[in-house]
Design an enzyme around this catalytic site. Structure first.
Site, PDB file in Angstrom:
ATOM      1  N   ASN A 105     -23.555  -7.696 -34.040  1.00 17.84           N
ATOM      2  CA  ASN A 105     -22.851  -8.977 -34.238  1.00 17.84           C
ATOM      3  C   ASN A 105     -22.783  -9.418 -35.695  1.00 17.84           C
ATOM      4  O   ASN A 105     -21.915 -10.187 -36.070  1.00 17.84           O
ATOM      5  CB  ASN A 105     -23.416 -10.065 -33.332  1.00 17.84           C
ATOM      6  CG  ASN A 105     -24.876 -10.335 -33.576  1.00 17.84           C
ATOM      7  OD1 ASN A 105     -25.590  -9.527 -34.167  1.00 17.84           O
ATOM      8  ND2 ASN A 105     -25.335 -11.478 -33.117  1.00 17.84           N
TER       9      ASN A 105
ATOM     10  N   GLU B  38     -36.688  -9.503 -33.877  1.00 18.44           N
ATOM     11  CA  GLU B  38     -35.818 -10.689 -33.893  1.00 18.44           C
ATOM     12  C   GLU B  38     -34.914 -10.568 -32.676  1.00 18.44           C
ATOM     13  O   GLU B  38     -34.023  -9.726 -32.639  1.00 18.44           O
ATOM     14  CB  GLU B  38     -34.968 -10.725 -35.166  1.00 18.44           C
ATOM     15  CG  GLU B  38     -35.743 -10.891 -36.446  1.00 18.44           C
ATOM     16  CD  GLU B  38     -36.466 -12.216 -36.545  1.00 18.44           C
ATOM     17  OE1 GLU B  38     -36.064 -13.174 -35.863  1.00 18.44           O
ATOM     18  OE2 GLU B  38     -37.462 -12.276 -37.281  1.00 18.44           O
TER      19      GLU B  38
ATOM     20  N   GLU C 163     -37.633 -13.113 -40.988  1.00 21.72           N
ATOM     21  CA  GLU C 163     -36.860 -12.379 -41.984  1.00 21.72           C
ATOM     22  C   GLU C 163     -36.397 -13.358 -43.056  1.00 21.72           C
ATOM     23  O   GLU C 163     -36.539 -14.573 -42.911  1.00 21.72           O
ATOM     24  CB  GLU C 163     -35.656 -11.706 -41.320  1.00 21.72           C
ATOM     25  CG  GLU C 163     -36.118 -10.689 -40.305  1.00 21.72           C
ATOM     26  CD  GLU C 163     -35.109  -9.617 -39.982  1.00 21.72           C
ATOM     27  OE1 GLU C 163     -34.003  -9.964 -39.560  1.00 21.72           O
ATOM     28  OE2 GLU C 163     -35.456  -8.428 -40.137  1.00 21.72           O
TER      29      GLU C 163
HETATM   30  P1  NAP Z   1     -29.537  -4.245 -27.972  1.00 24.94           P
HETATM   31  O1  NAP Z   1     -28.785  -3.674 -26.855  1.00 24.94           O
HETATM   32  O2  NAP Z   1     -30.979  -4.538 -27.789  1.00 24.94           O
HETATM   33  O3  NAP Z   1     -29.312  -3.228 -29.200  1.00 24.94           O
HETATM   34  C1  NAP Z   1     -29.780  -3.493 -30.488  1.00 24.94           C
HETATM   35  C2  NAP Z   1     -30.013  -2.188 -31.205  1.00 24.94           C
HETATM   36  O4  NAP Z   1     -31.039  -1.456 -30.539  1.00 24.94           O
HETATM   37  C3  NAP Z   1     -28.795  -1.251 -31.210  1.00 24.94           C
HETATM   38  O5  NAP Z   1     -28.782  -0.525 -32.414  1.00 24.94           O
HETATM   39  C4  NAP Z   1     -29.084  -0.345 -30.028  1.00 24.94           C
HETATM   40  O6  NAP Z   1     -28.411   0.893 -30.105  1.00 24.94           O
HETATM   41  C5  NAP Z   1     -30.572  -0.171 -30.192  1.00 24.94           C
HETATM   42  N1  NAP Z   1     -31.282   0.236 -28.975  1.00 24.94           N
HETATM   43  C6  NAP Z   1     -30.922   0.088 -27.687  1.00 24.94           C
HETATM   44  N2  NAP Z   1     -31.870   0.626 -26.865  1.00 24.94           N
HETATM   45  C7  NAP Z   1     -32.844   1.104 -27.664  1.00 24.94           C
HETATM   46  C8  NAP Z   1     -34.079   1.779 -27.435  1.00 24.94           C
HETATM   47  N3  NAP Z   1     -34.515   2.061 -26.204  1.00 24.94           N
HETATM   48  N4  NAP Z   1     -34.834   2.137 -28.490  1.00 24.94           N
HETATM   49  C9  NAP Z   1     -34.437   1.857 -29.744  1.00 24.94           C
HETATM   50  N5  NAP Z   1     -33.265   1.250 -30.035  1.00 24.94           N
HETATM   51  C10 NAP Z   1     -32.482   0.857 -29.006  1.00 24.94           C
HETATM   52  O7  NAP Z   1     -28.875  -5.593 -28.468  1.00 24.94           O
HETATM   53  P2  NAP Z   1     -27.330  -5.846 -28.806  1.00 24.94           P
HETATM   54  O8  NAP Z   1     -26.596  -6.054 -27.540  1.00 24.94           O
HETATM   55  O9  NAP Z   1     -26.826  -4.835 -29.772  1.00 24.94           O
HETATM   56  O10 NAP Z   1     -27.433  -7.205 -29.612  1.00 24.94           O
HETATM   57  C11 NAP Z   1     -27.384  -8.438 -29.004  1.00 24.94           C
HETATM   58  C12 NAP Z   1     -28.762  -9.041 -28.946  1.00 24.94           C
HETATM   59  O11 NAP Z   1     -29.303  -9.145 -30.262  1.00 24.94           O
HETATM   60  C13 NAP Z   1     -28.753 -10.454 -28.403  1.00 24.94           C
HETATM   61  O12 NAP Z   1     -29.843 -10.628 -27.544  1.00 24.94           O
HETATM   62  C14 NAP Z   1     -28.926 -11.303 -29.660  1.00 24.94           C
HETATM   63  O13 NAP Z   1     -29.463 -12.579 -29.435  1.00 24.94           O
HETATM   64  C15 NAP Z   1     -29.823 -10.441 -30.463  1.00 24.94           C
HETATM   65  N6  NAP Z   1     -29.771 -10.807 -31.878  1.00 24.94           N
HETATM   66  C16 NAP Z   1     -30.859 -11.418 -32.418  1.00 24.94           C
HETATM   67  C17 NAP Z   1     -30.835 -11.828 -33.734  1.00 24.94           C
HETATM   68  C18 NAP Z   1     -32.030 -12.484 -34.362  1.00 24.94           C
HETATM   69  O14 NAP Z   1     -32.151 -12.448 -35.566  1.00 24.94           O
HETATM   70  N7  NAP Z   1     -32.922 -13.082 -33.589  1.00 24.94           N
HETATM   71  C19 NAP Z   1     -29.696 -11.594 -34.511  1.00 24.94           C
HETATM   72  C20 NAP Z   1     -28.590 -10.976 -33.910  1.00 24.94           C
HETATM   73  C21 NAP Z   1     -28.639 -10.574 -32.592  1.00 24.94           C
HETATM   74  P3  NAP Z   1     -26.971   1.089 -29.397  1.00 24.94           P
HETATM   75  O15 NAP Z   1     -26.037   0.170 -30.080  1.00 24.94           O
HETATM   76  O16 NAP Z   1     -26.680   2.509 -29.621  1.00 24.94           O
HETATM   77  O17 NAP Z   1     -27.169   0.734 -27.943  1.00 24.94           O
END
Ligand code: NAP
Length: 493
Positions: free
Chosen positions: A151, A249, A461
């Site tokens: 995002n 995060e 962060e």
């Molecule tokens: P996600 O599905 O958890 O994926 C995040 C990252 O982790 C991607 O690079 C993903 O790779 C990778 N990943 C997935 N499964 C993994 C595993 N088993 N081991 C290691 N890495 C793995 O999250 P998203 O849908 O991309 O992002 C949305 C989420 O991020 C929301 O919950 C949002 O609130 C959160 N977010 C938090 C912050 C903060 O600073 N608190 C900021 C932005 C977003 P792939 O893309 O290849 O699946």
């Protein structure tokens, strides 16, 4: 034909050992922007080896010299800002003013981290013994694994990469599979800025294999992860097996409280921007609006009128307010939550459907539910789409109780004209960030960013906290008395 992108390991672009590829799709037009290689566990091994070699060189360069690379990177990002912003809108859909902001955030954190090259403060303090000097110093951690979401395709990687670099670490970086192109562009910028080979290594491919290999790698010393709560929990468990430091995060369910003494027009602008900016796909997005009962009807009437006027479409067009959501799975997840909201008894005031702006991509209407109750799933779970739930309360105490009633604690906001209400909210809301008379979105890079409860594991962060995230702290005692002095024993005399 879409350009094919390789892995970047040890200062070279290399083919992956798997020979597999995936497509990088524009979520508005469904055009293929690039073909990306899928790394295998052997590639992750190679990336770790390269990072170990890179670390030996980079960690010995004085921090102010490391900073020169970062200052150059910031300048290149500035020069390429518009090109990167356009590419980002094409790759992940958010509107151009927002993607320009994303690149700007990367520029800001790069400059900020570079400035830290002449700070990186430890402490000097007193000793309980005579002729003894005490201080702390910061040391790099070693090889760090950085895993990022889609995002904020440049800002979030930069929030991790730049502090990790200035503190002397070497990096294995795995970006989200929805935004690999921007990750490549960021690495290109660092190469052009003169970063030594092996200091940053880029491995692309699914989280379930490439991310997993990074998390489980015995020679990676720390993981910094931004993403969903479920993935974060799994990563934390895995990291315990190799005693890795892990900073997380994660998600949010961010509330805005609007009191009866608030400037309603200001609050309306903030709620619209917070709820529907980036199509609601921000960790700090406003997903719960907590309205004081006295202004509820008036506020909802005005909010509805403004929401109806928002235009959904291709983020590249100046008239667009809301771009597409990231992919089909996300679109279906949002639809699922709209169904759940209806089944739970909330009133669908506006939206709730896919929308076709004349493009084949993943577009969803800005959506508002009223009559939401604190325990409903749409008030508890992160939807990550343009869906706002409205809850009503009769006083500030109840508003804060409702605000705190989720497993997350990232951002929060209160609109009020009463200074006492503002300070009560600052004191009592369980969140890493509280805004007063401003939306839940708008973090600045010199302040710590992160949350409490299910949003993270205590790290922050940005700001000076980012230096701590990527450093080991060492306590140093220098005894110049020339005799054996025993702490706690001699000092008690
Ligand atoms: P996600 O599905 O958890 O994926 C995040 C990252 O982790 C991607 O690079 C993903 O790779 C990778 N990943 C997935 N499964 C993994 C595993 N088993 N081991 C290691 N890495 C793995 O999250 P998203 O849908 O991309 O992002 C949305 C989420 O991020 C929301 O919950 C949002 O609130 C959160 N977010 C938090 C912050 C903060 O600073 N608190 C900021 C932005 C977003 P792939 O893309 O290849 O699946």
């Amino acid at each position: 034909m879409a350009q094919r992108y390789k892995l970047f390991i040890g200062g070279e672009f290399r083919d992956s050992t798997t020979g597999e590829i995936f497509d990088d799709i524009n979520p508005a037009t469904l055009e293929n922007l690039a073909t990306i290689q899928i790394a295998g566990s052997k590639d992750v091994d190679r990336a770790v080896e390269a990072a170990e070699a890179g670390f030996k060189v980079w960690s010995k360069i004085p921090a102010p010299k490391r900073a020169e690379v970062l200052f150059r990177a910031a300048r290149i990002l500035q020069e390429r800002k518009e090109e990167l912003a356009v590419l980002m809108t094409e790759e992940m859909g958010k509107v151009l003013p927002e993607t320009r902001g994303d690149v700007q955030e990367a520029i800001d954190i790069t400059n900020y981290a570079a400035g830290e090259g002449r700070q990186m403060l430890g402490e000097t303090t007193t000793s309980e013994l005579k002729e003894k000097f005490c201080m702390t110093i910061l040391r790099p951690i070693g090889v760090v694994g950085l895993i990022t979401p889609w995002n904020f395709p440049i800002a979030i990687p930069a929030w991790k990469i730049m502090p990790a670099l200035i503190t002397g670490n070497a990096i294995v970086f795995k970006p989200a599979s929805d935004t690999p192109l921007l990750a490549h562009k960021l690495v290109e910028v660092l190469i052009e800025a003169g970063l030594s080979p092996g200091v940053i290594n880029l491995v692309t491919g699914p989280g379930g294999t490439v991310g997993k290999a990074i998390v489980q790698h015995p020679r990676i010393n720390a993981i910094s992860f931004t993403g969903s709560l479920d993935t974060g929990k799994w990563i934390m468990e895995e990291c315990s097996k190799t005693m890795k430091r892990v900073s997380l995060e994660l998600g949010g369910k961010n509330p805005v409280i609007v009191m009866d003494d608030a400037d309603l027009e200001l609050a309306l602008e903030g709620v619209l921007w917070g709820a529907f900016g980036t199509a609601g796909q921000r960790c700090t997005a406003t997903s719960r609006l907590i309205l004081h009962e006295k202004i509820k009807d008036e506020f909802i009437k005005r909010l509805l009128a403004k929401t109806k006027a928002l235009s959904v479409g291709n983020g590249i067009l100046p008239e667009t307010d809301i771009g597409p959501v990231i992919n089909k799975a996300q679109l279906e997840k949002i639809e699922r939550y709209v169904r759940i909201g209806k089944e739970e008894g909330a009133t669908l005031l506006f939206g709730g459907n896919r929308i076709d702006p004349g493009l084949p991509g993943y577009f969803f209407e800005p959506t508002i539910f009223t009559d939401v109750k604190p325990k409903m799933r749409i008030a508890q779970e992160e939807i990550f789409g343009p869906v706002l739930g409205i809850l009503t309360v009769s006083n500030l105490e109840e508003a804060i109780e409702v605000a705190n009633n989720t497993k997350y604690g990232l951002s929060s906001a209160i609109y009020t004209g009463n200074i006492g209400n503002a300070f009560r909210a600052i004191e009592k809301i369980e969140a890493g960030i509280t805004y007063v008379n401003a939306p839940t979105i708008g973090a600045e890079v010199h302040l710590p960013f992160g949350g409490v409860k299910g949003t993270g594991n205590g790290f922050r962060e940005a700001g000076t906290e980012a230096v701590k995230e990527f450093s080991e702290i060492k306590a140093v005692y220098i005894d110049y008395s020339g005799r054996l002095q025993k702490a706690q024993i001699d000092s008690a005399e």
